[in-house]
Write a protein that holds these residues in place. Sequence first.
Motif, short mmCIF file in Angstrom:
data_model
loop_
_atom_site.label_atom_id
_atom_site.label_comp_id
_atom_site.label_asym_id
_atom_site.label_seq_id
_atom_site.Cartn_x
_atom_site.Cartn_y
_atom_site.Cartn_z
N LYS A 137 36.10 29.93 35.79
CA LYS A 137 37.24 30.05 35.12
C LYS A 137 37.86 31.21 33.98
O LYS A 137 38.18 31.92 33.66
CB LYS A 137 38.11 29.18 34.97
N TYR A 138 36.32 30.28 33.18
CA TYR A 138 36.63 30.99 31.80
C TYR A 138 35.76 33.01 32.34
O TYR A 138 36.18 33.53 31.60
CB TYR A 138 35.59 30.31 30.58
N LYS A 139 35.42 32.76 33.30
CA LYS A 139 34.16 33.98 33.39
C LYS A 139 35.75 35.40 33.67
O LYS A 139 35.87 36.30 33.75
CB LYS A 139 32.70 34.01 34.51
N LEU A 140 36.08 34.72 34.48
CA LEU A 140 37.46 35.23 35.25
C LEU A 140 38.69 35.94 33.88
O LEU A 140 38.85 37.01 34.09
CB LEU A 140 37.78 34.19 36.04
N LEU A 141 38.27 34.75 33.06
CA LEU A 141 39.50 34.96 31.91
C LEU A 141 38.48 35.86 31.12
O LEU A 141 39.82 37.13 30.22
CB LEU A 141 40.01 33.73 31.15
N LYS A 142 37.70 36.42 31.38
CA LYS A 142 36.90 37.01 29.74
C LYS A 142 36.90 38.73 30.05
O LYS A 142 36.95 39.92 30.02
CB LYS A 142 35.53 36.42 29.33
N LYS A 143 36.84 38.19 31.68
CA LYS A 143 36.64 40.09 32.29
C LYS A 143 38.55 40.40 31.56
O LYS A 143 38.74 41.76 31.84
CB LYS A 143 36.81 39.99 33.94
N LEU A 144 39.10 39.55 32.60
CA LEU A 144 40.27 40.10 32.33
C LEU A 144 41.09 40.26 30.87
O LEU A 144 41.91 41.46 30.30
CB LEU A 144 41.69 38.59 32.33
N PHE A 145 40.34 39.46 29.33
CA PHE A 145 40.57 39.39 27.86
C PHE A 145 39.53 41.09 27.62
O PHE A 145 40.35 41.42 26.26
CB PHE A 145 39.88 38.75 27.76
N THR A 146 38.54 41.03 28.30
CA THR A 146 37.67 42.29 28.15
C THR A 146 38.05 43.70 28.32
O THR A 146 37.46 44.55 28.64
CB THR A 146 36.21 42.14 28.12
N ASN A 147 39.02 43.50 29.86
CA ASN A 147 40.30 45.28 30.18
C ASN A 147 40.74 45.09 29.48
O ASN A 147 41.17 45.26 28.51
CB ASN A 147 40.47 44.23 30.98
N LYS A 148 39.89 47.30 29.63
CA LYS A 148 41.23 47.95 28.14
C LYS A 148 41.86 48.08 28.95
O LYS A 148 42.86 48.03 27.32
CB LYS A 148 40.07 49.41 28.87
N LEU A 149 42.56 48.05 29.64
CA LEU A 149 43.96 48.17 29.71
C LEU A 149 45.10 47.01 29.28
O LEU A 149 46.01 46.95 29.02
CB LEU A 149 44.28 48.66 31.60
N CYS A 150 44.20 45.97 29.65
CA CYS A 150 45.08 44.52 29.37
C CYS A 150 44.56 44.50 27.34
O CYS A 150 45.89 44.03 27.18
CB CYS A 150 43.81 43.34 29.94
N GLN A 151 44.27 45.08 27.25
CA GLN A 151 44.07 45.47 25.31
C GLN A 151 44.48 45.73 24.71
O GLN A 151 45.39 45.62 24.16
CB GLN A 151 42.58 45.44 25.15
N GLU A 152 44.58 47.51 25.90
CA GLU A 152 45.78 48.43 25.09
C GLU A 152 47.24 47.72 24.90
O GLU A 152 48.12 48.21 24.32
CB GLU A 152 46.14 49.66 26.12
N LEU A 153 48.01 46.73 26.59
CA LEU A 153 49.02 46.34 27.10
C LEU A 153 49.64 45.83 25.61
O LEU A 153 50.90 45.26 25.36
CB LEU A 153 49.22 45.58 27.81
N PHE A 154 48.32 44.41 25.14
CA PHE A 154 48.35 43.48 24.37
C PHE A 154 48.57 44.08 22.74
O PHE A 154 49.72 43.48 22.01
CB PHE A 154 47.00 42.20 23.87
N ARG A 155 48.11 45.63 22.61
CA ARG A 155 48.22 46.28 21.30
C ARG A 155 49.69 46.54 21.25
O ARG A 155 50.16 46.40 19.89
CB ARG A 155 47.34 46.62 21.22
N TRP A 156 50.28 46.85 22.63
CA TRP A 156 51.97 46.81 21.82
C TRP A 156 52.13 45.89 21.62
O TRP A 156 53.68 46.31 21.07
CB TRP A 156 52.25 47.45 23.24
N LEU A 157 52.11 44.68 21.46
CA LEU A 157 53.00 43.68 21.03
C LEU A 157 53.28 43.74 19.90
O LEU A 157 52.11 43.85 19.09
CB LEU A 157 52.55 42.57 21.46
N HIS A 158 54.56 43.44 19.27
CA HIS A 158 54.50 43.25 17.43
C HIS A 158 53.17 42.26 17.28
O HIS A 158 52.98 41.35 18.05
CB HIS A 158 55.19 43.29 17.21
N PRO A 159 52.25 42.24 16.04
CA PRO A 159 51.24 41.48 15.23
C PRO A 159 52.18 40.68 15.08
O PRO A 159 51.29 39.25 15.48
CB PRO A 159 50.85 42.03 14.63
N ASP A 160 53.20 40.47 14.99
CA ASP A 160 53.54 38.75 14.73
C ASP A 160 53.58 38.11 15.89
O ASP A 160 53.34 37.03 16.03
CB ASP A 160 55.12 38.57 14.18
N ILE A 161 53.63 38.95 16.52
CA ILE A 161 54.58 37.75 18.21
C ILE A 161 52.76 37.82 18.91
O ILE A 161 52.56 37.02 19.55
CB ILE A 161 55.11 39.21 19.34
#
Length: 254
Positions: A137-161
Amino acid sequence: MQINLASDQKVYFASDFHLGAPDYRTSKEREYKIIRWLESIEDDAAAIFLVGDIFDFWFEYNTVIPKGFIPFISKIAQMRQKGIPIIFFTGNHDLWMKDYFTVELGIPVHHHPIEIHINRSKLLVGHGDGLGPGDNKYKLLKKLFTNKLCQELFRWLHPDIGIWIAQKWSGSSRISNLEKDEGSFKGEDEWLWAYTKEVEKRTHFDYYIFGHRHLPLELPVGEKSSYINLGEWVSQYTYGVYEHDKFMLKSFAK
């Protein structure tokens, strides 16, 4: 990486500071204890390896980093100015480190285990998350968390959020680990120990140095190797020292 030690020098290893958790007061007390430890070792340190989960959460936006940790960052900046090499590894809580520490302080950041040589010894060093059998389960989540597209989408959130969401997730992760009794020794089911045994079949290392497990361990890997887990600084304050061609686990009490 090759490190040649003089007779009066040592190499230090520590992991899992989890700065920022579980609350401001507790984290700040731990931060100053870590600084006292750094002050106690800086005179003979040939290098310092900080082996992941140094922060309970870290995400580098293009122009923003998480608030806080100024005393700790100031201390390692002072040590770098003295010429002491400091090497960071990402863990599962701070895997979104990029180049802030490298650009500002000249601290390299590694996202995977690396091979290092200290005098005559060969070491494999990394945080340890996602290695070995199980924990799919964690290995799958890590693939998601290290995905460049997912990181770019997260970056669009305001830092407070974004940081609020991440801190909630981090807290739930610690609670989950307590419920699963992750702090107890699992014998032959220790997955990082199993991982080292598989690596040793292919390539010899004198020492395998990992964090992540929050459990100080020193276990044999074959006849000539050892698996070392560095433990944590939430309650145990353990760290590793390489000196005189030997690796030892120690604890800091001050």
